[in-house]
Write a protein that holds these residues in place. Structure first.
Motif, mmCIF file in Angstrom:
data_model
loop_
_atom_site.group_PDB
_atom_site.id
_atom_site.type_symbol
_atom_site.label_atom_id
_atom_site.label_comp_id
_atom_site.label_asym_id
_atom_site.label_seq_id
_atom_site.Cartn_x
_atom_site.Cartn_y
_atom_site.Cartn_z
ATOM 1 N N ARG A 38 0.842 -1.194 0.000
ATOM 2 C CA ARG A 38 0.000 0.000 0.000
ATOM 3 C C ARG A 38 0.873 1.237 0.000
ATOM 4 N N GLN A 39 0.288 2.299 -0.529
ATOM 5 C CA GLN A 39 0.981 3.585 -0.567
ATOM 6 C C GLN A 39 0.000 4.677 -0.198
ATOM 7 N N GLY A 40 0.233 5.266 0.979
ATOM 8 C CA GLY A 40 -0.600 6.357 1.438
ATOM 9 C C GLY A 40 -0.119 7.686 0.893
ATOM 10 N N PRO A 41 -0.912 8.734 1.039
ATOM 11 C CA PRO A 41 -0.524 10.060 0.539
ATOM 12 C C PRO A 41 0.797 10.531 1.131
ATOM 13 N N GLY A 42 1.741 10.845 0.266
ATOM 14 C CA GLY A 42 3.030 11.340 0.719
ATOM 15 C C GLY A 42 3.920 10.302 1.363
ATOM 16 N N LYS A 43 3.561 9.034 1.217
ATOM 17 C CA LYS A 43 4.347 7.973 1.855
ATOM 18 C C LYS A 43 4.955 7.052 0.807
ATOM 19 N N GLU A 44 5.945 6.296 1.220
ATOM 20 C CA GLU A 44 6.518 5.283 0.352
ATOM 21 C C GLU A 44 5.634 4.041 0.351
ATOM 22 N N ARG A 45 5.784 3.262 -0.703
ATOM 23 C CA ARG A 45 5.046 2.009 -0.780
ATOM 24 C C ARG A 45 5.538 1.072 0.322
ATOM 25 N N GLU A 46 4.612 0.451 1.036
ATOM 26 C CA GLU A 46 4.993 -0.420 2.131
ATOM 27 C C GLU A 46 4.327 -1.787 2.011
ATOM 28 N N PHE A 47 5.026 -2.767 2.531
ATOM 29 C CA PHE A 47 4.535 -4.135 2.536
ATOM 30 C C PHE A 47 3.368 -4.273 3.510
ATOM 31 N N VAL A 48 2.364 -5.057 3.095
ATOM 32 C CA VAL A 48 1.211 -5.324 3.953
ATOM 33 C C VAL A 48 1.139 -6.806 4.322
ATOM 34 N N ALA A 49 1.123 -7.665 3.318
ATOM 35 C CA ALA A 49 0.986 -9.102 3.564
ATOM 36 C C ALA A 49 1.419 -9.848 2.318
ATOM 37 N N ALA A 50 1.756 -11.128 2.504
ATOM 38 C CA ALA A 50 2.124 -11.962 1.364
ATOM 39 C C ALA A 50 1.762 -13.405 1.654
ATOM 40 N N ILE A 51 1.611 -14.172 0.579
ATOM 41 C CA ILE A 51 1.239 -15.572 0.691
ATOM 42 C C ILE A 51 2.048 -16.370 -0.310
ATOM 43 N N SER A 52 2.504 -17.534 0.117
ATOM 44 C CA SER A 52 3.289 -18.391 -0.764
ATOM 45 C C SER A 52 2.418 -18.990 -1.859
ATOM 46 N N TRP A 53 3.074 -19.605 -2.836
ATOM 47 C CA TRP A 53 2.329 -20.133 -3.973
ATOM 48 C C TRP A 53 1.314 -21.192 -3.536
ATOM 49 N N SER A 54 1.650 -21.947 -2.511
ATOM 50 C CA SER A 54 0.763 -23.029 -2.056
ATOM 51 C C SER A 54 -0.309 -22.540 -1.090
ATOM 52 N N GLY A 55 -0.097 -21.340 -0.568
ATOM 53 C CA GLY A 55 -1.006 -20.844 0.457
ATOM 54 C C GLY A 55 -0.650 -21.301 1.858
ATOM 55 N N MET A 56 0.396 -22.111 1.971
ATOM 56 C CA MET A 56 0.752 -22.683 3.269
ATOM 57 C C MET A 56 1.483 -21.685 4.162
ATOM 58 N N SER A 57 2.115 -20.690 3.550
ATOM 59 C CA SER A 57 2.864 -19.703 4.335
ATOM 60 C C SER A 57 2.311 -18.318 4.079
#
Length: 125
Positions: A38-57
């Motif tokens: 996500r990138q808020g007004p005047g902010k750098e893009r930041e990580f929120v969440a991620a999921i592995s290809w299998s969905g296990m992680s």
């Protein structure tokens, strides 16, 4: 080549919920790690969440842990981000991205190859 399209953004009051979707087309999506940023007004893009290809992680930023849930349904080439207990500071453009490296979950935007166009989330107080 993978194309990503986000949807589900909108305006919600603090404490409310939204579910974002990231729909993919093209070959190879099911073998990619997928992240939400996500990138808020005047902010750098930041990580929120991620999921592995299998969905296990899965992995979450501390700021959203316990409130957001990432999931994927590979049969539909779609990744979801369920956002609950939204706060005004969650206001941002949300992007999904695909990492083709098959080397675990990455939090750095530069490691993701494909990006969607983004969807706006606005949380009012």
């Amino acid at each position: 080549q993978v194309q990503l399209v986000e949807s589900g953004g909108g305006l919600v009051q603090a404490g409310g919920s939204l579910r974002l979707s990231c729909a993919a087309s093209g070959r190879g999506f099911s073998s990619c790690t997928v992240g939400w940023f996500r990138q808020g007004p005047g902010k750098e893009r930041e990580f929120v969440a991620a999921i592995s290809w299998s969905g296990m992680s899965t992995y979450y930023a501390d700021s959203v842990k316990g409130r957001f849930t990432i999931s994927r349904y590979n049969a539909k080439n779609t990744v979801y981000l369920q956002m609950n207990s939204l706060k005004p500071e969650d206001t941002a453009v949300y992007y999904c991205a695909a990492d083709t490296r098959s080397q675990g979950i990455a939090v750095l935007p530069d490691l993701y190859t494909y990006w969607g166009q983004g969807t706006q989330v606005t949380v009012s107080s």
